[in-house]
Design a protein around this motif. Structure first.
Motif, short mmCIF file in Angstrom:
data_model
loop_
_atom_site.label_atom_id
_atom_site.label_comp_id
_atom_site.label_asym_id
_atom_site.label_seq_id
_atom_site.Cartn_x
_atom_site.Cartn_y
_atom_site.Cartn_z
N CYS A 40 0.87 -1.18 0.00
CA CYS A 40 0.00 0.00 0.00
C CYS A 40 0.90 1.23 0.00
O CYS A 40 1.60 1.49 0.99
CB CYS A 40 -0.91 0.00 1.22
N LEU A 41 0.92 1.96 -1.11
CA LEU A 41 1.80 3.12 -1.19
C LEU A 41 1.37 4.22 -0.24
O LEU A 41 2.19 4.99 0.26
CB LEU A 41 1.84 3.63 -2.63
N SER A 42 0.07 4.33 0.02
CA SER A 42 -0.43 5.30 1.00
C SER A 42 -1.61 4.69 1.73
O SER A 42 -2.08 3.60 1.40
CB SER A 42 -0.85 6.60 0.31
N PHE A 43 -2.10 5.41 2.73
CA PHE A 43 -3.24 4.95 3.50
C PHE A 43 -4.57 5.49 2.96
O PHE A 43 -5.62 5.17 3.51
CB PHE A 43 -3.09 5.36 4.97
N GLY A 44 -4.52 6.31 1.92
CA GLY A 44 -5.74 6.95 1.45
C GLY A 44 -6.30 7.91 2.48
O GLY A 44 -7.50 8.13 2.59
N GLU A 45 -5.38 8.53 3.23
CA GLU A 45 -5.79 9.29 4.41
C GLU A 45 -6.46 10.62 4.11
O GLU A 45 -7.24 11.13 4.91
CB GLU A 45 -4.58 9.52 5.33
N LYS A 64 -4.66 7.85 9.48
CA LYS A 64 -3.65 6.91 8.98
C LYS A 64 -3.67 5.60 9.78
O LYS A 64 -3.64 4.50 9.20
CB LYS A 64 -2.25 7.53 9.06
N GLN A 65 -3.71 5.72 11.08
CA GLN A 65 -3.71 4.53 11.93
C GLN A 65 -4.95 3.67 11.66
O GLN A 65 -4.88 2.44 11.59
CB GLN A 65 -3.65 4.93 13.40
N ASN A 66 -6.09 4.35 11.50
CA ASN A 66 -7.34 3.64 11.25
C ASN A 66 -7.28 2.88 9.93
O ASN A 66 -7.60 1.69 9.85
CB ASN A 66 -8.50 4.64 11.25
N ARG A 67 -6.85 3.58 8.85
CA ARG A 67 -6.81 2.96 7.53
C ARG A 67 -5.75 1.87 7.46
O ARG A 67 -5.92 0.86 6.78
CB ARG A 67 -6.55 4.01 6.45
N ALA A 87 3.39 7.00 1.50
CA ALA A 87 3.86 7.95 0.50
C ALA A 87 2.94 9.16 0.33
O ALA A 87 3.23 10.04 -0.48
CB ALA A 87 4.02 7.25 -0.85
N GLY A 88 1.85 9.20 1.10
CA GLY A 88 0.93 10.31 0.98
C GLY A 88 -0.04 10.13 -0.17
O GLY A 88 0.20 9.35 -1.09
N ASP A 89 -1.15 10.84 -0.13
CA ASP A 89 -2.11 10.80 -1.23
C ASP A 89 -2.78 12.15 -1.38
O ASP A 89 -2.75 13.00 -0.50
CB ASP A 89 -3.16 9.69 -1.00
#
Length: 240
Positions: A40-45, A64-67, A87-89
């Motif tokens: 997973c490049l990011s958490f979709g946060e 972030k923690q939740n996702r 990596a951020g989104d």
């Protein structure tokens, strides 16, 4: 379960993408004894966690923690291991460090095939960026001059899983994978992604539609399926 030393790699832009689009393939190959790694490049946060952001006092770190927790539990349920890059989104930005981390994963895992996003998506620029990274990392991992003390990667086929609006993404279902035997597992993984509950029924309908098409294009009775598009030609010694 068939025991094998084969591996597969899934490159997912956000923490839930792999569940909707490739959860069946992941569960199916894990059931066959493959080692399946989901990155997973990011958490979709930022862009894919609206339900969380509507809660009072929500913070970026908590989202972030939740996702991350949702994705880790879903990967485990499907039989895969999860690797997170943060990596951020919205926007996601590719760095050389991220690319080389993915290259290292390719050379360590040595996947027999790779699953990732469509090459185009006018609704979500993170998705084609993830697909670009997945393929660039594959090419670098094949280069003899990159960390020459390591064994180079072969040529694992790359399959692009179905985008949310395929008609707008120049994506065609060239491969239809029947997932009836693991459908209930995939559906349970849907229900772990509480931040995007609105997608549960949508991707159930997608699986049913691809199942109808899979039955139509075979002599099998298939209810649920996933669609994939190939990037490279299929190399084979027969057409039947």
């Amino acid at each position: 379960m068939q025991v094998t030393n084969k591996t597969a790699l899934v490159v997912s832009a956000h923490s839930a993408d792999f569940v909707w689009r490739a959860g069946g393939a992941i569960a199916l190959y894990a059931k066959r004894g493959w080692r399946v790694c989901v990155t997973c490049l990011s958490f979709g946060e930022r862009g894919e966690s609206a339900k969380l952001w509507r809660q009072p006092g929500m913070t970026l770190e908590h989202v972030k923690q939740n996702r991350r927790g949702e994705a880790a539990r879903a990967a485990e349920l499907l039989g895969a291991e999860a690797v997170f890059f943060d990596a951020g989104d919205y926007p996601m930005r590719a760095t050389d460090e991220l690319l080389y981390q993915l290259v290292d994963l390719y050379r360590t895992l040595r996947p027999s095939f790779v699953l990732t996003h469509s090459l185009q998506d006018p609704y979500n620029f993170d998705h084609p960026l993830a697909a670009h990274l997945a393929q660039e990392a594959r090419i670098v991992a094949q280069a003899h001059g990159h960390n020459p003390e390591q064994a180079v990667l072969g040529a694992p086929p790359v399959f692009l899983f179905e985008p949310h609006q395929p008609e707008q993404c120049n994506w065609k279902p060239q491969v239809l994978l029947g997932i009836d035997e693991v459908w209930e597992q995939k559906r349970r993984a849907f229900e772990l992604m509480a931040a995007q509950e609105h997608l549960w029924e949508y991707y159930t309908r997608v699986a049913l539609q691809r199942g109808v098409q899979a039955s139509r294009n075979s002599d099998q009775k298939i209810t649920y399926a996933e669609g994939y598009q190939r990037v490279f030609p299929q190399v084979t010694d027969g057409l039947s």
